[in-house]
Write a protein that holds these residues in place. Structure first.
Motif, mmCIF file in Angstrom:
data_model
loop_
_atom_site.group_PDB
_atom_site.id
_atom_site.type_symbol
_atom_site.label_atom_id
_atom_site.label_comp_id
_atom_site.label_asym_id
_atom_site.label_seq_id
_atom_site.Cartn_x
_atom_site.Cartn_y
_atom_site.Cartn_z
ATOM 1 N N GLN A 371 0.847 -1.185 0.000
ATOM 2 C CA GLN A 371 0.000 0.000 0.000
ATOM 3 C C GLN A 371 0.883 1.236 0.000
ATOM 4 N N ILE A 372 0.743 2.081 -1.025
ATOM 5 C CA ILE A 372 1.491 3.331 -1.116
ATOM 6 C C ILE A 372 0.467 4.465 -1.134
ATOM 7 N N GLY A 373 0.313 5.112 0.012
ATOM 8 C CA GLY A 373 -0.761 6.095 0.125
ATOM 9 C C GLY A 373 -2.099 5.390 -0.036
ATOM 10 N N SER A 374 -2.921 5.863 -0.935
ATOM 11 C CA SER A 374 -4.226 5.247 -1.184
ATOM 12 C C SER A 374 -4.196 4.236 -2.320
ATOM 13 N N ALA A 375 -3.020 3.994 -2.913
ATOM 14 C CA ALA A 375 -2.889 3.053 -4.034
ATOM 15 C C ALA A 375 -2.403 1.699 -3.531
ATOM 16 N N THR A 376 -3.043 0.641 -3.991
ATOM 17 C CA THR A 376 -2.663 -0.719 -3.629
ATOM 18 C C THR A 376 -2.022 -1.405 -4.829
ATOM 19 N N TYR A 377 -0.841 -1.989 -4.612
ATOM 20 C CA TYR A 377 -0.117 -2.703 -5.663
ATOM 21 C C TYR A 377 -0.048 -4.178 -5.286
ATOM 22 N N SER A 378 -0.378 -5.048 -6.223
ATOM 23 C CA SER A 378 -0.349 -6.485 -5.979
ATOM 24 C C SER A 378 -0.109 -7.195 -7.307
ATOM 25 N N GLY A 379 -0.107 -8.522 -7.249
ATOM 26 C CA GLY A 379 0.067 -9.299 -8.466
ATOM 27 C C GLY A 379 1.365 -8.988 -9.177
ATOM 28 N N SER A 380 1.265 -8.717 -10.491
ATOM 29 C CA SER A 380 2.464 -8.473 -11.299
ATOM 30 C C SER A 380 3.114 -7.132 -11.007
ATOM 31 N N HIS A 381 2.451 -6.290 -10.224
ATOM 32 C CA HIS A 381 3.015 -4.971 -9.910
ATOM 33 C C HIS A 381 4.074 -5.041 -8.809
ATOM 34 N N ILE A 382 4.118 -6.163 -8.058
ATOM 35 C CA ILE A 382 5.136 -6.308 -7.020
ATOM 36 C C ILE A 382 5.933 -7.578 -7.266
ATOM 37 N N THR A 383 7.193 -7.554 -6.863
ATOM 38 C CA THR A 383 8.059 -8.731 -6.954
ATOM 39 C C THR A 383 8.742 -8.927 -5.607
ATOM 40 N N VAL A 384 8.477 -10.059 -4.972
ATOM 41 C CA VAL A 384 9.147 -10.376 -3.717
ATOM 42 C C VAL A 384 10.495 -11.000 -4.066
ATOM 43 N N LEU A 385 11.573 -10.242 -3.883
ATOM 44 C CA LEU A 385 12.902 -10.730 -4.239
ATOM 45 C C LEU A 385 13.380 -11.786 -3.245
ATOM 46 N N ASN A 386 13.147 -11.542 -1.967
ATOM 47 C CA ASN A 386 13.512 -12.468 -0.900
ATOM 48 C C ASN A 386 12.804 -11.995 0.367
ATOM 49 N N ASP A 387 13.187 -12.529 1.512
ATOM 50 C CA ASP A 387 12.509 -12.187 2.751
ATOM 51 C C ASP A 387 12.755 -10.750 3.184
ATOM 52 N N THR A 388 13.747 -10.087 2.554
ATOM 53 C CA THR A 388 14.123 -8.743 3.007
ATOM 54 C C THR A 388 13.948 -7.659 1.949
ATOM 55 N N ALA A 389 13.415 -8.000 0.772
ATOM 56 C CA ALA A 389 13.300 -6.977 -0.279
ATOM 57 C C ALA A 389 12.118 -7.258 -1.198
ATOM 58 N N ILE A 390 11.409 -6.194 -1.548
ATOM 59 C CA ILE A 390 10.291 -6.224 -2.492
ATOM 60 C C ILE A 390 10.466 -5.055 -3.454
ATOM 61 N N THR A 391 10.153 -5.275 -4.739
ATOM 62 C CA THR A 391 10.128 -4.162 -5.683
ATOM 63 C C THR A 391 8.689 -3.883 -6.105
ATOM 64 N N VAL A 392 8.390 -2.609 -6.321
ATOM 65 C CA VAL A 392 7.063 -2.166 -6.739
ATOM 66 C C VAL A 392 7.221 -1.323 -7.989
ATOM 67 N N LYS A 393 6.523 -1.694 -9.055
ATOM 68 C CA LYS A 393 6.539 -0.943 -10.309
ATOM 69 C C LYS A 393 5.445 0.112 -10.261
ATOM 70 N N PHE A 394 5.833 1.374 -10.441
ATOM 71 C CA PHE A 394 4.880 2.479 -10.343
ATOM 72 C C PHE A 394 4.024 2.588 -11.609
ATOM 73 N N MET A 395 3.228 1.586 -11.856
ATOM 74 C CA MET A 395 2.267 1.636 -12.939
ATOM 75 C C MET A 395 1.023 0.891 -12.500
ATOM 76 N N PRO A 396 -0.060 1.594 -12.219
ATOM 77 C CA PRO A 396 -0.209 3.040 -12.374
ATOM 78 C C PRO A 396 0.592 3.800 -11.330
ATOM 79 N N PRO A 397 0.824 5.093 -11.592
ATOM 80 C CA PRO A 397 1.559 5.898 -10.611
ATOM 81 C C PRO A 397 0.767 6.022 -9.308
ATOM 82 N N PRO A 398 1.450 6.269 -8.192
ATOM 83 C CA PRO A 398 0.740 6.511 -6.922
ATOM 84 C C PRO A 398 -0.217 7.692 -7.036
ATOM 85 N N ASN A 399 -1.160 7.724 -6.126
ATOM 86 C CA ASN A 399 -2.166 8.786 -6.153
ATOM 87 C C ASN A 399 -1.722 10.059 -5.451
#
Length: 538
Positions: A371-399
């Protein structure tokens, strides 16, 4: 103050004969023992207390986390001799609510958990053993380098040890905490006092043992004679907050911390074993403070356990450079994900290529959304690299832009909030989502500008060939005879972004190259244009 102790019929509380000890005008007696500052840890052999009532107190106490029964009773007894009120509030003992911790000297013990044996003579273990002599409750063997305390749990005396927390004495029942408070006084270097009201008086009854929990003025005077009256520069802990698990960062608030070179002591995880000598804590060394010596941020080290924390100032080790211990529960790991940092920070809300935010922390395995502000990213928009890192693709951009709260949700729950700084676009940016829409499907265009309130005019073409449209602007697309303009009509919002969803004509296939012209009445001509954005319709 406790009630007057009954002295007849009475039993001997300690093994050391007091008639040969040097007396003082106050009544207390000094044994000539002064514990080293590195010999203040202690353990309790809880399983050796075998009476039915010696380990039936299983009620949790926040000031003595993780302890039950005889171990908690002995821990409370040691806390009574501490330099300051327990955890700043003095709670934990029904006999003196708000008053536990009456030592007032520079000395402080540190609890190091349970042991599985009595250990040696300097192991600093409180245990229960066999017959110690007729009418003897317990004995202590004190020295400068450690001590041992043994309770008589034989059938010869039949004391029937009870663990409280209230007054359970009566008949043959004897209070563990009260007798432990007396014996710990011996470990500190005090003999038997001539003051009949003192905890260190040589005799008590079983019913009177409960009253020994509260040390009296004569007792504190004796402790101060050995270790000095509480100094104004002695560090003190007033609160602990933060991530209280192995590898987490806690914030220690207090007074008189050194600016650099502090040590932070944590109860060590002895896994129920006896240390074999004065038990040592786990230490974080070279720790700096902030806010004028009132705040320390420190990582909870491996092999630490639920118990206590002490801050020691830089410089020579002494009783006066150590704080009173403060209770702390240590968890094996975070109960929920924890965010510790972001990269990059700050980040552009929209850019070309699409911005990707890396979230660093703990317990991200299995994370399902961000959750980034009021925008929720899930599925293909996030990548769990390992137990200590996640990447989030800003598409759509945050609100939202600015300081925006971020959380991670996984199987164990949602993380605490951590704020990331999201900046307005650095230039004029156009992005499309998806970039491979089907004929007849929808595609959303996002355009961002460095300011709110700008209007775009989007142009699209099937080929790239600069097309000048002077004197107002110059587009970098067109030249194929198919240049088209699409007025999106929506001004950019507070986050510098506007969007519009359009339907791809069912007859269109191939590449469309897009660019927008940024319009604002305050902008000079020629009007600025955005990057090129390409969609490919199969």
């Amino acid at each position: 103050m406790k009630l007057s102790k009954l002295t007849l019929p009475a039993a001997l509380v300690g093994a050391a004969a007091f008639l040969t000890m040097p007396r003082t005008s106050n009544g207390y007696v000094l044994l000539g023992v002064s514990l080293n500052a590195s010999s203040t840890g202690f353990q309790v052999d809880q399983s050796s207390f075998t009476d039915a009532a010696s380990n039936n107190n299983v009620a949790a106490d926040a000031n003595f986390p993780g302890a039950t029964g005889a171990a908690m009773s002995c821990w409370k007894a040691a806390a009574e001799w501490a330099s300051q009120k327990r955890a700043g509030n003095g709670n934990g003992d029904p006999s003196q609510n708000g008053g536990l911790g009456n030592g007032g000297s520079n000395f402080d013990f540190m609890y190091e958990g349970v042991a599985n044996s009595a250990g040696g003579g300097t192991s600093c273990v409180i245990s229960a053993g066999g017959f110690l002599g007729g009418g003897v409750f317990a004995v202590t063997g004190p020295s400068n380098n450690g001590w041992s305390i043994t309770f008589d749990n034989s059938s010869n005396n039949g004391w029937n040890w009870v663990d409280g927390p209230g007054n359970e004495t009566g008949g043959q029942s004897t209070d563990i905490q009260g007798i432990a408070a007396h014996e710990i006084g011996h470990a500190l270097g005090l003999g038997h006092s001539a003051d009949g009201n003192a905890t260190m008086y040589a005799f008590t009854s079983q019913t009177g043992s409960y009253n020994l929990r509260t040390i009296e003025t004569d007792d504190t005077n004796g402790e101060a004679a050995i270790y000095g009256t509480l100094g104004v520069s002695k560090p003190a802990i007033t609160a602990i907050s933060g991530n209280n698990f192995i590898g987490g960062v806690i914030t220690i608030t207090g007074t008189n911390f050194s600016s650099t070179g502090n040590e932070v002591w944590f109860t060590k995880n002895y896994a129920g074993a006896t240390s074999g000598g004065p038990p040592a804590p786990v230490m974080q060394t070279g720790v700096s403070s902030s806010n004028g010596g009132t705040t320390i941020n420190v990582t909870v080290p491996a092999n630490s356990a639920t118990g206590e924390v002490i801050v020691r100032q830089s410089g020579a080790l002494s009783q006066s450079t150590k704080s009173a211990p403060f209770p702390l529960t240590i968890l094996a790991g975070p109960p929920t994900p924890i965010i510790t940092s972001f990269s990059p920070n700050p980040i552009q809300i929209i850019a070309s290529p699409i911005p990707t935010l890396t979230i660093n922390g703990i317990k991200f395995t299995g994370a399902t959304s961000v959750q980034i502000g009021s925008a929720t990213y899930s599925g293909s928009h996030i990548t769990v690299l390992n137990d200590t890192a996640i990447t989030v693709k800003f598409m759509p951009p945050p609100n939202e832009a600015g300081s925006v709260n971020v959380t991670v949700t996984g199987p164990s729950g949602t993380s605490p909030v951590l704020a990331e700084t999201i900046n307005l676009p650095a230039g004029n940016i156009l992005q499309a989502d998806p970039i491979n829409p089907a004929s007849g499907a929808n595609v959303t265009f996002y355009y961002g500008t460095p300011a709110a309130g700008d209007y775009p005019l989007v142009a699209y073409s099937s080929c790239i060939s600069p097309l000048p449209v002077p004197p107002y602007f110059t587009l970098s697309i067109g030249g194929c005879g198919d240049l088209n303009f699409l007025d999106l009509g929506n001004p950019t919002g507070a986050n510098g972004i506007a969007s519009q969803t359009v339907t791809v004509p069912s007859t269109f296939h191939g590449i469309a190259i897009l660019q927008f012209i940024r319009y604002n009445p305050s902008l000079p001509y020629p009007l600025p244009v955005s990057n090129l954005s390409i969609i490919n319709v199969p």
